[in-house]
Design a protein around this motif. Structure first.
Motif, mmCIF file in Angstrom:
data_model
loop_
_atom_site.group_PDB
_atom_site.id
_atom_site.type_symbol
_atom_site.label_atom_id
_atom_site.label_comp_id
_atom_site.label_asym_id
_atom_site.label_seq_id
_atom_site.Cartn_x
_atom_site.Cartn_y
_atom_site.Cartn_z
ATOM 1 N N GLY A 116 -74.165 34.760 109.118
ATOM 2 C CA GLY A 116 -75.137 35.667 108.518
ATOM 3 C C GLY A 116 -74.663 36.355 107.264
ATOM 4 O O GLY A 116 -75.357 36.368 106.244
ATOM 5 N N LEU A 117 -73.466 36.942 107.291
ATOM 6 C CA LEU A 117 -72.987 37.659 106.118
ATOM 7 C C LEU A 117 -72.591 36.694 105.008
ATOM 8 O O LEU A 117 -72.643 37.045 103.832
ATOM 9 N N LEU A 118 -72.229 35.454 105.369
ATOM 10 C CA LEU A 118 -71.990 34.439 104.344
ATOM 11 C C LEU A 118 -73.294 34.139 103.599
ATOM 12 O O LEU A 118 -73.293 33.979 102.383
ATOM 13 N N LEU A 119 -74.424 34.109 104.312
ATOM 14 C CA LEU A 119 -75.723 33.920 103.650
ATOM 15 C C LEU A 119 -75.984 35.040 102.647
ATOM 16 O O LEU A 119 -76.471 34.783 101.546
ATOM 17 N N VAL A 120 -75.667 36.263 103.028
ATOM 18 C CA VAL A 120 -75.858 37.388 102.107
ATOM 19 C C VAL A 120 -75.001 37.181 100.868
ATOM 20 O O VAL A 120 -75.465 37.320 99.737
ATOM 21 N N GLN A 121 -73.743 36.812 101.076
ATOM 22 C CA GLN A 121 -72.831 36.602 99.970
ATOM 23 C C GLN A 121 -73.334 35.491 99.044
ATOM 24 O O GLN A 121 -73.228 35.595 97.824
ATOM 25 N N LEU A 122 -73.909 34.449 99.602
ATOM 26 C CA LEU A 122 -74.366 33.312 98.809
ATOM 27 C C LEU A 122 -75.697 33.566 98.105
ATOM 28 O O LEU A 122 -75.929 33.054 97.011
ATOM 29 N N CYS A 123 -76.584 34.332 98.718
ATOM 30 C CA CYS A 123 -77.951 34.473 98.203
ATOM 31 C C CYS A 123 -78.202 35.737 97.385
ATOM 32 O O CYS A 123 -79.115 35.760 96.567
ATOM 33 N N ALA A 124 -77.446 36.782 97.625
ATOM 34 C CA ALA A 124 -77.686 38.041 96.914
ATOM 35 C C ALA A 124 -77.058 38.001 95.526
ATOM 36 O O ALA A 124 -76.061 37.317 95.292
ATOM 37 N N ASP A 125 -77.640 38.758 94.600
ATOM 38 C CA ASP A 125 -77.079 38.886 93.253
ATOM 39 C C ASP A 125 -75.836 39.767 93.255
ATOM 40 O O ASP A 125 -74.949 39.605 92.425
ATOM 41 N N ASN A 126 -75.799 40.715 94.167
ATOM 42 C CA ASN A 126 -74.690 41.649 94.271
ATOM 43 C C ASN A 126 -74.663 42.141 95.708
ATOM 44 O O ASN A 126 -75.706 42.194 96.355
ATOM 45 N N TRP A 127 -73.504 42.522 96.218
ATOM 46 C CA TRP A 127 -73.390 42.974 97.597
ATOM 47 C C TRP A 127 -72.099 43.758 97.751
ATOM 48 O O TRP A 127 -71.199 43.679 96.922
ATOM 49 N N GLY A 128 -72.018 44.534 98.806
ATOM 50 C CA GLY A 128 -70.800 45.295 99.053
ATOM 51 C C GLY A 128 -70.897 46.094 100.333
ATOM 52 O O GLY A 128 -71.891 46.044 101.061
ATOM 53 N N GLY A 129 -69.851 46.836 100.597
ATOM 54 C CA GLY A 129 -69.802 47.675 101.786
ATOM 55 C C GLY A 129 -68.753 48.750 101.615
ATOM 56 O O GLY A 129 -67.805 48.587 100.852
#
Length: 156
Positions: A116-129
Motif C-alpha cells: 500500500g505505501l509503495l503505491l503511495v510512493q509511486l503514484c503521488a507527486d510528493n509524500w512524507g511523514g
C-alpha cells in the motif's frame, strides 16, 4: 469539457474511529469533497492512495485516526494527510521523498497485502511523514497530487 472550479482555499477534516469500515468512510468522504469542488480528475488516484494510508493506520495503530484534505497552490494541488496514534513512521515515509531505491518485496508475490505505501510512493507527486510529539502524539503521513492543466470557466 470545461471544469468549474474555485481557487479559494478549502480544507476538510474527518475523525475516524479504529474500525474496519474507516477506509471506506474515508474514500466516500474524499470522493464527495473532490466531486463537490470540481476536482473529479483526481478522484480515482486520491481515493486509492487515501484508502491505502487509512488502511495502514487501522492495521498498525490501536486508536482513532484523522483524515484531512486541503487544496493548495490556488486549487492546483491536493494534500491528503492521515494522523494516527502509532508514532512509528513506516518505510518509505521515514525518509525524504526522492528517487526510488530498489527494495525487494518482503511479501510473497501472491500476497494480498504489504504494498500500500509503495503505491503511495509511486503514484503521488510528493509524500512524507513525521512524528507528532504534542497533544496525543502519534504520526502524520501525507501525500500530494497535482491537477493536470485544467480549463477554468465561469457560468455567465
Amino acid at each position: 469539457m470545461a471544469t468549474v472550479s474555485s481557487s479559494e482555499p478549502w480544507a476538510y477534516a474527518l475523525h475516524l474511529p479504529h474500525h474496519p469500515r474507516a477506509p471506506r468512510v474515508a474514500r466516500m468522504t474524499l470522493r464527495a469533497v473532490l466531486g463537490g469542488h470540481g476536482i473529479s480528475e483526481l478522484i480515482d488516484v486520491a481515493e486509492l492512495l487515501t484508502s491505502e494510508v487509512v488502511t495502514n493506520s487501522y492495521r498498525y495503530s490501536d486508536g482513532p485516526a484523522s483524515l484531512r484534505m486541503r487544496s493548495m497552490d490556488k486549487g492546483r494541488r491536493l494534500r491528503v494527510s492521515v494522523w494516527d496514534t502509532n508514532p512509528v513512521i513506516p518505510a518509505p515515509f521515514d525518509k525524504p521523498p526522492g528517487p526510488l531505491p530498489f527494495v525487494p518485496l518482503r511479501e510473497p508475490d501472491d500476497s494480498t497485502g504489504g504494498r500500500g505505501l509503495l503505491l503511495v510512493q509511486l503514484c503521488a507527486d510528493n509524500w512524507g511523514g513525521f512524528s507528532v510529539r504534542a497533544g496525543l502524539g502519534g504520526k502524520l503521513l501525507w501525500f500530494e497530487l497535482g491537477r493536470p492543466e485544467v480549463e477554468f470557466a465561469c457560468a455567465a
